[in-house]
Design a protein around this motif. Structure first.
Motif, mmCIF file in Angstrom:
data_model
loop_
_atom_site.group_PDB
_atom_site.id
_atom_site.type_symbol
_atom_site.label_atom_id
_atom_site.label_comp_id
_atom_site.label_asym_id
_atom_site.label_seq_id
_atom_site.Cartn_x
_atom_site.Cartn_y
_atom_site.Cartn_z
ATOM 1 N N THR A 207 3.716 -19.877 18.828
ATOM 2 C CA THR A 207 4.546 -20.498 17.636
ATOM 3 C C THR A 207 5.901 -20.811 18.514
ATOM 4 O O THR A 207 6.621 -20.080 19.066
ATOM 5 N N GLU A 211 9.522 -23.562 14.922
ATOM 6 C CA GLU A 211 8.526 -23.251 13.757
ATOM 7 C C GLU A 211 9.021 -22.186 12.916
ATOM 8 O O GLU A 211 8.941 -22.153 11.816
ATOM 9 N N ASN A 212 9.229 -20.935 13.618
ATOM 10 C CA ASN A 212 9.910 -20.030 13.009
ATOM 11 C C ASN A 212 11.091 -20.165 12.274
ATOM 12 O O ASN A 212 11.444 -19.359 11.045
ATOM 13 N N ARG A 214 11.930 -23.046 10.660
ATOM 14 C CA ARG A 214 11.478 -23.662 9.552
ATOM 15 C C ARG A 214 10.745 -22.817 8.376
ATOM 16 O O ARG A 214 11.087 -23.049 7.378
ATOM 17 N N ARG A 231 8.957 -30.175 7.813
ATOM 18 C CA ARG A 231 7.742 -29.983 8.691
ATOM 19 C C ARG A 231 8.049 -30.482 10.380
ATOM 20 O O ARG A 231 7.454 -29.800 11.213
ATOM 21 N N GLY A 262 3.833 -31.194 19.392
ATOM 22 C CA GLY A 262 4.722 -29.964 19.852
ATOM 23 C C GLY A 262 4.529 -29.501 21.107
ATOM 24 O O GLY A 262 3.882 -29.968 22.051
#
Length: 406
Positions: A207, A211-212, A214, A231, A262
């Protein structure tokens, strides 16, 4: 926002980001950037910390000496390389809490060693790094996973070993001890080795730091942003003195919504050179350098060092301009005759928001640099003369002496 998209960021710096990059050189682009007073003040001390670390490494590289030491004459010969404008002796005397000059009768010359306090900080840093080997392995795994071939040159890793918090013997203590994870290969070039990831984790298991962020933002009770817009968004922050124009805010908002591949996802080059395709490639590059900085101990790295990974990450853009194109995410400083980039979201008032054990120890050495000779007797040494070296550095600082960093 690709390099060609942004026209202006601030009314005070109208040429910070230009729509026609062909009309301005890369060095002019750097010179016209917005200056953040907080980061610039931090760099005033940090640039001298880097010099201190360089001398410290030379001292510790002589463990056969008891105590580890190096002659002052040797350091004076390296003054130009170490960027010590007034010579090594003047610089060493600026930091009596770190360095101790003494006369070695065996060599019949003055030598320099670390003070007990500085030596203890060095030992504490080594201990902190050794205690975080699992984290070091994770960082290396993530770095290799971002490579298109899951392979990186060993010399590139050496460039950033301190930034990644690797032990100085990481070849033996990390790579050789984990053959199920890392494999050292001979490259086609002489005396060149590659590190290959033996087993590639699925991108679902890796991850990215963004992302963390978000997830955290979406879980907040007072989250006012549409969760679907989060997103593909990145955290942006600007200093109060940086006035953003309305059209730029709109472009940032549109850029935030743009889908991208990503840093840990499989990437196939986008052949269609449309406006959208170019922006997607650029946003993927932003995601990779953002993740790279997130993996570092201090959320900062020299631009020249990260450029060594550009080809392996599949980034076909000028990395330095990439940082300048996104002043809400990154800050570029040119102090200390080097280009240093910071991850904005990692810092608050010159300190790391989420400190880690290695950073905490390194901060102690920085605190000694900030103290300098404060509170100590100057004796027969003219303090004003030595402290002016910092001003000399600023006078000799040039915004464009680095050339183009790709």
């Amino acid at each position: 926002m690709a390099t060609q998209l942004i026209k202006r960021v601030t009314s005070s710096s109208p040429h910070l980001l230009l729509s026609h990059r062909s009309k301005t050189t890369s060095s002019q682009y750097v010179a016209s950037r917005f200056r953040d007073a907080t980061f610039e003040k931090f760099m005033d001390h940090y640039k001298n910390l880097l010099k201190v670390i360089s001398i410290q490494d030379l001292i510790l590289a002589n463990p056969s000496n008891n105590p580890p030491s190096v002659s002052v004459d040797f350091l004076n010969r390296l003054s130009q390389k170490l960027h010590l404008n007034r010579g090594a002796t003047a610089f060493l005397r600026k930091y009596p809490r770190i360095f101790e000059i003494y006369y070695d009768p065996a060599l019949s010359k003055p030598c320099c060693k670390l003070t007990p306090t500085a030596m203890q900080i060095s030992k504490d840093e080594s201990a902190a790094i050794n205690d975080t080997h699992p984290l070091v392995i994770d960082r290396l795994t993530r770095l290799l996973s971002m490579s298109l071939s899951k392979t990186l040159p060993l010399r590139a890793i050496f460039k950033v070993w301190r930034e990644l918090g690797l032990p100085d013997d990481f070849e033996d203590s990390i790579l050789s001890q984990n053959p199920h994870l890392f494999n050292i290969l001979d490259a086609h070039e002489p005396n060149t080795h590659l590190i290959r990831l033996v087993t590639t984790p699925s991108h679902e298991k890796l991850t990215a730091a963004v992302e963390n962020w978000r997830i955290t933002e979406c879980c907040k009770d007072d989250c006012s942003v549409d969760r679907t817009e989060m997103r593909f968004s990145f955290k942006h922050g600007y200093p109060p003195s940086m006035k953003l124009k309305k059209n730029l805010r709109a472009k940032v908002k549109e850029w935030q919504k743009l889908p991208y591949t990503g840093p840990y996802e499989e990437f196939t080059s986008i052949k269609k050179r449309s406006k959208t395709g170019v922006m997607e490639i650029e946003k993927r590059a932003v995601a990779i350098v953002h993740e790279f900085l997130s993996l570092t101990v201090e959320k900062t790295v020299e631009v020249e060092k990260i450029s060594h990974f550009r080809k392996w990450f599949g980034i076909d853009l000028n990395v330095r301009d990439l940082f300048l194109d996104h002043p809400g995410m990154f800050y570029l400083s040119t102090k200390g005759k080097r280009h240093t980039v910071f991850l904005r979201e990692g810092y608050e008032r010159g300190c790391l928001i989420e400190p880690n054990p290695v950073y905490v120890v390194r901060r102690k050495l920085l605190d000694l640099v900030i103290l300098g000779r404060r509170g100590l007797r100057s004796d027969d040494y003219k303090l004003s003369s030595s402290e002016s070296e910092e001003d000399d550095d600023d006078l000799e600082e040039t915004e464009n002496d680095q050339g183009n960093v790709s």
